[in-house]
Design a protein around this motif. Structure first.
Motif, mmCIF file in Angstrom:
data_model
loop_
_atom_site.group_PDB
_atom_site.id
_atom_site.type_symbol
_atom_site.label_atom_id
_atom_site.label_comp_id
_atom_site.label_asym_id
_atom_site.label_seq_id
_atom_site.Cartn_x
_atom_site.Cartn_y
_atom_site.Cartn_z
ATOM 1 N N GLN A 1 0.892 -1.230 0.002
ATOM 2 C CA GLN A 1 -0.020 0.012 -0.035
ATOM 3 C C GLN A 1 0.716 1.196 -0.084
ATOM 4 O OE1 GLN A 1 -0.507 -2.752 1.731
ATOM 5 N NE2 GLN A 1 -2.688 -2.945 2.397
ATOM 6 N N CYS B 1 2.213 1.791 -3.415
ATOM 7 C CA CYS B 1 1.015 2.572 -4.429
ATOM 8 C C CYS B 1 0.788 3.981 -4.259
ATOM 9 C CB CYS B 1 -0.062 1.632 -4.299
ATOM 10 S SG CYS B 1 0.066 0.039 -4.951
ATOM 11 N N HIS B 2 1.000 4.296 -2.915
ATOM 12 C CA HIS B 2 0.631 5.579 -2.620
ATOM 13 C C HIS B 2 1.743 6.608 -2.455
ATOM 14 C CE1 HIS B 2 -3.247 3.343 -1.101
ATOM 15 N NE2 HIS B 2 -3.636 4.342 -1.962
ATOM 16 N N CYS C 1 -0.535 0.948 -9.838
ATOM 17 C CA CYS C 1 0.677 1.263 -9.087
ATOM 18 C C CYS C 1 1.838 1.344 -9.791
ATOM 19 C CB CYS C 1 0.735 0.565 -7.755
ATOM 20 S SG CYS C 1 0.769 -1.240 -8.151
#
Length: 322
Positions: A204, A207-208, A246
């Protein structure tokens, strides 16, 4: 800039060390995040006997980033071929196991070995403990164990991790947040790359992250994992597991692989990955092409120097935009 550009590289297997050997020559701050899902060979035996994370992928990355006399690296990588219990073990794996016993902590052991080997960069395991990699096949059956998955003879639907509690290191999360560029791969899609991204919070964060994400696509398909996969299929598999897009950029090969080498790989049911540009563009991905093939005793590898040069130019472009 008053500091070196920060690159985070995520992977395992044979692909990651190949890339790092070229990249360490550049003035960059490298953090390698390495899978701890291996359960075969020497790593699997030490993992089971000593209850430590598998050291093999870590060992290869430490050797790749080391700056020592060639004989010292050769000794670290030496694999015993005796007929007793040492057979199959590499000295580096045993040293990491011993250092873990001495320090009481696998991460601390890696840090100490990094000093001994004069490693250029940081090497971090993807999780604080071993994880079990499982694959759900298209027929619904489950195969457990990273080393068993490619030999199931079935098509993989998805992979997932099991362990009592899987926790990423705070250092890996911080490195991802502070990175100027995040590189994913090269390596086996389901058994070297996704085991890292599936660690809770780690994927995560990737991806961010504000940094650009570069995926280095494999040169060849892999029987038992990516048979007949095009470049976009590799990307889509990552997206399906992350449940979000991503990847910003993909690096693909535009060099013809010699026919006699392709014939040799047919025995492994492997062939050059098809780079389906239209589909990649539909996924919103920038495509970088290059002649990035190197032949190593008949084996196809990424050209470490060429790929490293392209990555360095890419990170300079990103920094200049800031």
């Amino acid at each position: 800039m008053n500091r070196k550009p920060r690159i985070v590289i995520i992977g395992g297997g044979t692909g990651l060390p190949v890339l790092l050997r070229g990249l360490k020559k550049y003035p960059v701050d490298i953090t390698a995040i390495v899978t701890v899902a291996d359960d075969g060979g020497s790593s699997g035996r030490l993992r089971e006997d000593l209850n430590i994370p598998p050291p093999g992928d870590i060992r290869n990355v430490l050797a790749a980033l080391s700056d020592v006399e060639p004989l010292v690296e050769e000794m670290f990588q030496h694999r015993f071929t005796t007929s007793n219990e040492l057979s199959g073990h590499s000295l580096g794996n045993l040293i990491l196991a011993a250092m873990t016993s001495i320090t009481g902590d696998f991460v601390h052991a890696i840090q100490e070995m990094s000093k001994v080997l004069n490693v250029r960069g940081r090497v971090l395991p993807a999780a604080e403990q071993s994880v079990v990699l499982n694959a759900e096949m298209e027929d619904g059956t489950i195969v457990s164990g990273e080393s068993k998955i490619p030999y199931s003879g079935k098509k993989i639907k998805r992979v997932f991790l099991t362990a009592e509690k899987i926790t990423p290191l705070s250092e890996t999360i911080q490195a991802i947040k502070q990175a100027d560029l995040i590189v994913i791969g090269p390596g086996s899609l389901y058994t070297s790359i996704l085991p890292n991204l599936l660690v809770p919070f780690l994927g995560q964060e990737v991806c961010h992250a504000k940094a650009k994400k570069l995926y280095i696509c494999n040169l060849m398909t892999q029987a038992g994992e990516t048979l007949n996969y095009r470049a976009s299929d590799h990307v889509q598999a990552i997206y399906d597991h992350m449940e979000i897009g991503c990847i910003d950029t993909i690096l693909v090969n535009q060099e013809e692989i010699p026919q006699h080498i392709q014939e040799r790989y047919k025995e492994e049911m492997a062939k050059p990955v098809v780079y389906d540009m239209d589909r990649l563009y539909d996924l919103g991905i920038d495509v970088i092409q290059g002649e990035i093939v190197s032949l190593d005793n008949g084996a196809i590898r990424h050209d470490t120097n060429e790929v490293a040069k392209m990555i360095y130019h890419l990170i300079l472009e990103e920094i200049n935009k800031q």
